[in-house]
Scaffold this motif. Structure first.
Motif, PDB file in Angstrom:
ATOM      1  N   THR A 127       1.137  -8.977  -7.670  1.00 15.73           N
ATOM      2  CA  THR A 127       1.214  -8.071  -6.513  1.00 15.73           C
ATOM      3  C   THR A 127       2.469  -8.339  -5.693  1.00 15.73           C
ATOM      4  O   THR A 127       3.216  -7.411  -5.344  1.00 15.73           O
TER       5      THR A 127
ATOM      6  N   SER B 213      -4.765  -2.367  -2.035  1.00 15.60           N
ATOM      7  CA  SER B 213      -3.842  -1.373  -2.580  1.00 15.60           C
ATOM      8  C   SER B 213      -4.560  -0.393  -3.493  1.00 15.60           C
ATOM      9  O   SER B 213      -4.212   0.793  -3.564  1.00 15.60           O
TER      10      SER B 213
ATOM     11  N   CYS C  44       0.818  -1.216   0.000  1.00 15.17           N
ATOM     12  CA  CYS C  44       0.000   0.000   0.000  1.00 15.17           C
ATOM     13  C   CYS C  44       0.855   1.272   0.000  1.00 15.17           C
ATOM     14  O   CYS C  44       0.411   2.308  -0.490  1.00 15.17           O
TER      15      CYS C  44
ATOM     16  N   SER D  61       1.448   1.672  -3.572  1.00 16.67           N
ATOM     17  CA  SER D  61       0.272   2.105  -4.332  1.00 16.67           C
ATOM     18  C   SER D  61       0.145   3.625  -4.374  1.00 16.67           C
ATOM     19  O   SER D  61      -0.474   4.175  -5.283  1.00 16.67           O
TER      20      SER D  61
ATOM     21  N   ARG E 276       1.707   5.920  -8.041  1.00 13.83           N
ATOM     22  CA  ARG E 276       0.392   6.143  -8.628  1.00 13.83           C
ATOM     23  C   ARG E 276       0.544   6.543 -10.104  1.00 13.83           C
ATOM     24  O   ARG E 276       1.510   7.199 -10.481  1.00 13.83           O
TER      25      ARG E 276
ATOM     26  N   GLY F  82      -4.652   3.444  -2.593  1.00 15.83           N
ATOM     27  CA  GLY F  82      -4.056   4.311  -3.609  1.00 15.83           C
ATOM     28  C   GLY F  82      -4.885   5.542  -3.890  1.00 15.83           C
ATOM     29  O   GLY F  82      -4.400   6.502  -4.507  1.00 15.83           O
TER      30      GLY F  82
ATOM     31  N   GLY G 259      -4.257   4.479  -8.151  1.00 13.84           N
ATOM     32  CA  GLY G 259      -3.272   3.624  -7.509  1.00 13.84           C
ATOM     33  C   GLY G 259      -3.691   2.171  -7.581  1.00 13.84           C
ATOM     34  O   GLY G 259      -4.848   1.861  -7.856  1.00 13.84           O
ATOM     35  N   GLY G 260      -2.754   1.278  -7.362  1.00 17.85           N
ATOM     36  CA  GLY G 260      -3.048  -0.146  -7.407  1.00 17.85           C
ATOM     37  C   GLY G 260      -1.896  -0.905  -8.029  1.00 17.85           C
ATOM     38  O   GLY G 260      -1.004  -0.306  -8.641  1.00 17.85           O
TER      39      GLY G 260
ATOM     40  N   VAL H  99       1.496   0.298 -10.050  1.00 17.75           N
ATOM     41  CA  VAL H  99       2.796   0.077  -9.408  1.00 17.75           C
ATOM     42  C   VAL H  99       3.724  -0.656 -10.368  1.00 17.75           C
ATOM     43  O   VAL H  99       4.901  -0.293 -10.530  1.00 17.75           O
TER      44      VAL H  99
END
Length: 466
Positions: A429, A290, A115, A118, A122, A294, A132-133, A137
């Protein structure tokens, strides 16, 4: 339909093998030691950030820290805590809870890294909105050549964040606890489930078509209340069964390493079962949270990572443990006829005859609806990344339509589909978080150095009476 169910079960079991367990739990242990147990050392600072002490309305983002955590918890503190724990105990016995705890503790470190990233990396969607996520990333942090991995996450996210499990279990508890005992069901089970599913579609649509601000606002109002209500109910169960509490914990620890009651004594299988249900419950390492974090209003990635790490503790260490204790203390886990949310409802009714199951219905409805609201946001983010932000509203129509599928499908097929897609989401991830972990630690050292300097300056000014 039976062939599809068998395929989904095969896919899910194959995905959740030892390699994924090593990636998730091994990666979590790596984050924990690499960070020097940071989630536990800066717990007080994380709570201050959550309280809004450092909020700045001019920071980039859509929702504040509290709303981001509440919305993420609205997805994680849901049916996975009530029904998912029951499923885990039915499959792996009481010892599963221990491995869920282990997964949660290392998951706190995982959430901190994923996180923080994230916010740190961004990106912008096709209309220029800050997002974000994991997909951003991967593309922003690792580079364009990694975009196929980002797209892989987004595709898995389209299906992994569907509301079918929540719809399935909410339909089951409404039908079995509210409708059937009072004679309000039809002779055709399918049409009863279909009717409930359509009602869920209507209620969910009222919220999710309002966007992330409405989701964050609703979650911020509902999540604290639902957790408190559920805790009070289980505390009552613990109070009336207080003499059995020591034995319950002894059983959890003993069964965690012997696993004699189930799975032929296969400890490895029970660890996988615990990690699998913990991942479904708190989503550490999966990447969904995340996406929510984000969207937080902050330009300090480490602050959001600190807030996010509270999620697995609240979700798994607190709420999942309460569910597990309710099931174990009442002896319901030994009832082979009960499954999913029915097992938890039976536990509540055994402890509170006549009204316990209705207390659970209230909790389940709040838990399930907040999850239904939040999951739609995750799916639209994935859809926007793949097809463009101007088309993202179309995903919500697909999303609410699948509620009907979830309400009418079998729980075996539903869990297998979601589990399998969660496994697929975890791969990009965790890989991206592991590769970018040095960036997070560099940012953390810089952040805490600045915070230390800020506090020292504040003390000097206070001493001088400024």
């Amino acid at each position: 339909m039976k062939a599809l169910e068998e395929f989904l079960v095969w896919f899910s079991d194959a995905a959740w093998g030892m390699p994924l367990l090593i990636l998730l739990m091994g990666g979590g242990f790596y984050f924990m030691f690499y960070s020097g147990f940071l989630p536990f050392r800066y717990l007080r600072h994380a709570i201050n950030v959550l309280r809004g002490k450092y909020d700045d309305p001019n920071d980039p983002g859509d929702i504040n820290h509290f709303e981001a955590l509440s919305a993420a918890l609205a997805a994680t503190v849901g049916m996975g805590n009530i029904s998912g724990v029951a499923v885990a105990i039915a499959i792996g016995g009481p010892g599963v809870l221990f491995w869920m705890w282990v997964s949660a503790f290392v998951g706190m470190a995982t959430k901190f890294f994923t996180c923080s990233l994230s916010v740190m990396y961004r990106g912008h969607d096709s209309v220029g909105h800050l997002e974000g996520g994991p997909m951003y990333v991967i593309e922003t942090g690792l580079g364009k050549k990694w975009k196929p991995l980002a797209a892989f996450f987004a595709v898995a996210g389209l299906f992994g964040t569907l509301p079918i499990f929540q719809a399935n279990q909410l339909t089951q508890v409404i039908r079995e606890v509210v409708l059937e005992p009072n004679g309000f069901t039809t002779t055709d089970l399918f049409y009863t489930n279909l009717t409930i599913g359509l009602v869920l579609v209507f209620i969910t649509s009222l919220v999710i078509f309002g966007g992330i601000q409405r989701i964050g606002h609703v979650a911020g109002k509902m999540v604290p209340g639902m957790v408190v209500l559920y805790m009070l109910a289980v505390f009552y169960i613990m109070f009336v069964n207080y003499t059995a509490i020591p034995d319950a914990f002894a059983l959890i620890f003993r069964d965690a390493f012997s696993a004699q009651t189930v799975l032929g004594g296969a400890v490895g299988a029970i660890i996988i079962a615990g990690a699998r249900r913990a991942a479904f419950s708190n989503e550490a390492g999966i990447g969904t949270a995340s996406m929510m974090h984000g969207a937080a209003k902050t330009d300090e990635p480490i602050r959001e990572g600190l807030v996010a790490m509270l999620g697995p503790f609240i979700d798994t260490i607190v709420v999942c443990t309460l569910t597990g204790l309710a099931i174990i203390l009442t002896g319901t886990w030994q009832d082979t006829d009960a499954s999913g949310v029915t097992m938890t409802a039976t536990a509540f009714n055994n402890a509170m005859p006549g009204f316990g199951s209705y207390v659970l219905v209230v909790c389940v409805m709040i838990f399930a609806f907040t999850s239904l609201f939040s999951y739609s946001y995750y799916g639209t983010k994935c859809f926007s990344y793949l097809f463009g932000a101007k088309y993202k509203h179309y995903y919500n129509y697909f999303y609410v339509a699948t509620i009907v599928f979830g309400a009418t499908a079998t729980i075996t097929a539903v869990i297998a589909l979601i589990d399998g897609m969660y496994a697929m989401m975890a791969i990009p991830t965790m890989v991206s978080a592991l590769l970018l972990s040095p960036k997070v630690m560099a940012a953390a050292r810089d952040y805490f150095t600045r915070m230390k300097e800020f506090r020292e300056e504040a003390k000097e000014k206070e001493a001088k009476g400024v």
